[in-house]
Design a protein around this motif. Structure first.
Motif, PDB file in Angstrom:
ATOM      1  N   SER A 207       0.827  -1.207   0.000  1.00  0.00           N
ATOM      2  CA  SER A 207       0.000   0.000   0.000  1.00  0.00           C
ATOM      3  C   SER A 207       0.865   1.263   0.000  1.00  0.00           C
ATOM      4  O   SER A 207       1.947   1.302   0.592  1.00  0.00           O
ATOM      5  CB  SER A 207      -0.918   0.011   1.229  1.00  0.00           C
ATOM      6  N   ARG A 208       0.357   2.319  -0.648  1.00  0.00           N
ATOM      7  CA  ARG A 208       1.039   3.613  -0.674  1.00  0.00           C
ATOM      8  C   ARG A 208       0.177   4.707  -0.037  1.00  0.00           C
ATOM      9  O   ARG A 208       0.364   5.885  -0.309  1.00  0.00           O
ATOM     10  CB  ARG A 208       1.374   3.997  -2.117  1.00  0.00           C
ATOM     11  N   SER A 209      -0.729   4.304   0.791  1.00  0.00           N
ATOM     12  CA  SER A 209      -1.642   5.251   1.428  1.00  0.00           C
ATOM     13  C   SER A 209      -0.954   6.011   2.561  1.00  0.00           C
ATOM     14  O   SER A 209       0.120   5.634   3.026  1.00  0.00           O
ATOM     15  CB  SER A 209      -2.866   4.514   1.977  1.00  0.00           C
ATOM     16  N   LYS A 210      -1.610   7.087   3.009  1.00  0.00           N
ATOM     17  CA  LYS A 210      -1.083   7.879   4.124  1.00  0.00           C
ATOM     18  C   LYS A 210      -1.083   7.061   5.418  1.00  0.00           C
ATOM     19  O   LYS A 210      -0.186   7.196   6.247  1.00  0.00           O
ATOM     20  CB  LYS A 210      -1.920   9.142   4.312  1.00  0.00           C
ATOM     21  N   ALA A 211      -2.106   6.217   5.565  1.00  0.00           N
ATOM     22  CA  ALA A 211      -2.180   5.382   6.768  1.00  0.00           C
ATOM     23  C   ALA A 211      -0.987   4.449   6.855  1.00  0.00           C
ATOM     24  O   ALA A 211      -0.393   4.268   7.924  1.00  0.00           O
ATOM     25  CB  ALA A 211      -3.482   4.580   6.758  1.00  0.00           C
ATOM     26  N   ILE A 215       1.926   4.290   9.790  1.00  0.00           N
ATOM     27  CA  ILE A 215       2.245   3.056  10.518  1.00  0.00           C
ATOM     28  C   ILE A 215       3.731   2.749  10.417  1.00  0.00           C
ATOM     29  O   ILE A 215       4.380   2.399  11.412  1.00  0.00           O
ATOM     30  CB  ILE A 215       1.408   1.876   9.983  1.00  0.00           C
ATOM     31  N   LYS A 216       4.286   2.902   9.201  1.00  0.00           N
ATOM     32  CA  LYS A 216       5.710   2.636   9.009  1.00  0.00           C
ATOM     33  C   LYS A 216       6.566   3.621   9.799  1.00  0.00           C
ATOM     34  O   LYS A 216       7.594   3.240  10.370  1.00  0.00           O
ATOM     35  CB  LYS A 216       6.061   2.711   7.519  1.00  0.00           C
TER      36      LYS A 216
END
Length: 343
Positions: A207-211, A215-216
């Motif tokens: 995933s490349r989402s802001k969420a 998390i990362k």
């Protein structure tokens, strides 16, 4: 206000209105974060005491009145010693950054943090950083970073206690789970947990989402926190104080069990399980309000301790702990400017 808004341009009016609604939304969310845990705690108190018979309520009052409060005072004293150890441990994390705060200021910052958490959940970490920023001139970002690293270590120790508790009383806990939860539902829960783990792994990987980015960033922060401890000059003392802090927590809880004859012969495994479960309740409501006594009673009843006794014991431990936190925290707030008056 309406007259002023009429003279604004449509774009400025829209921006003003949007900002107002955004601030209103944030305020409402903050109020909910405080009100919902308090409401949950109040509901649990009402629910439990509504189930008690008049005789049980009389017994509950008797247990609380007849408890040995000298022993409770000793339990509180051990808890305060853990705060001193925590304040000392904090110095080891700040020293590599070039800061050497006074132990008294560290202790009062920790005390203020516990006080703030009683009324506003999760605000203690921020208040600790603010206190040192004000009285020791340590930048908030530096102080807050060390606090997060501390929390990583404390989380690891809590997980160790959980595994120890499960190992010591696995047969009883396993039988209880099987008795209360049908095998079909238990299998569904296990499958759901495994599925969630696989989903999170794939989400973090692709995933490349802001969420995903947040998390990362959080995981990297945890990693950096642990690595900062590995590279610390006094890591031996840091680790020693970490075990001392949690050892004092556990010893404080054990000492409190001696205040009632009915809880004085609880086994070591039961004490660890009750201690761990009680620790988790602080995350659900304001410092365990309502949930701590209910959780302690729920655990102790598994090991043949009467629910009324467990409830009384839970309230005695929680009330004494919160009272000491408020007294020491308020005292620290008042004494901080006096102690640092020459700055």
């Amino acid at each position: 206000r309406k007259k002023r808004q009429k003279h604004l341009s449509p774009r400025l009016y829209f921006l003003t209105k949007t900002t107002y609604l955004f601030n209103l939304k944030n305020t409402f969310i903050k109020i909910l974060k405080i009100a919902i845990p308090l409401g949950l705690g109040a509901f649990l108190i009402w629910y439990i005491y509504n189930k008690f018979t008049p005789l049980q309520l009389k017994e509950l009052t008797g247990y609380i009145k007849n408890a040995n409060y000298w022993i409770i005072a000793a339990s509180v004293g051990l808890s305060l010693l853990s705060h001193v150890s925590r304040a000392h441990r904090w110095s080891f994390m700040l020293e590599p950054l070039g800061y050497k705060p006074k132990l008294a200021n560290n202790f009062m910052a920790v005390s203020v943090a516990y006080l703030m958490n009683v009324f506003i959940p999760k605000s203690g970490e921020v208040s600790r950083g603010i206190v040192l920023d004000k009285y020791e001139k340590i930048p908030f970002s530096a102080g807050f970073g060390t606090i997060i690293s501390e929390r990583v270590v404390d989380l690891i120790l809590l997980l160790v206690f959980i595994f120890v508790a499960l190992a010591l009383k696995f047969d009883i806990l396993y039988s209880y789970v099987l008795d209360k939860i049908p095998p079909s539902i238990l299998n569904t829960i296990v499958i759901a947990v495994v599925g969630l783990g696989i989903f999170l792994f794939l989400f973090l990987k692709f995933s490349r989402s802001k969420a995903n980015s947040k998390i990362k960033t959080f995981i990297l922060g945890l990693k950096d926190g642990v690595l900062s401890i590995v590279t610390m000059k006094k890591k031996g003392l840091f680790i020693t104080h970490t075990f001392l802090i949690w050892g004092l927590y556990l010893l404080s809880f054990y000492t409190a069990t001696q205040a009632l004859p009915e809880t004085s012969d609880i086994g070591f495994g039961t004490i660890i399980i009750a201690f761990v479960v009680g620790s988790f309740t602080f995350a659900f409501t304001n410092s365990g309000f309502g949930t701590y006594p209910a959780a302690i009673a729920g655990v102790l009843v598994l090991f043949n301790i009467d629910f009324t006794v467990g409830t009384a014991f839970g309230w005695i431990v929680w009330t004494s702990s919160i009272t000491s936190i408020i007294v020491i925290g308020v005292g620290s707030l008042l004494f901080l400017p006096v102690y640092n008056k020459n700055k």
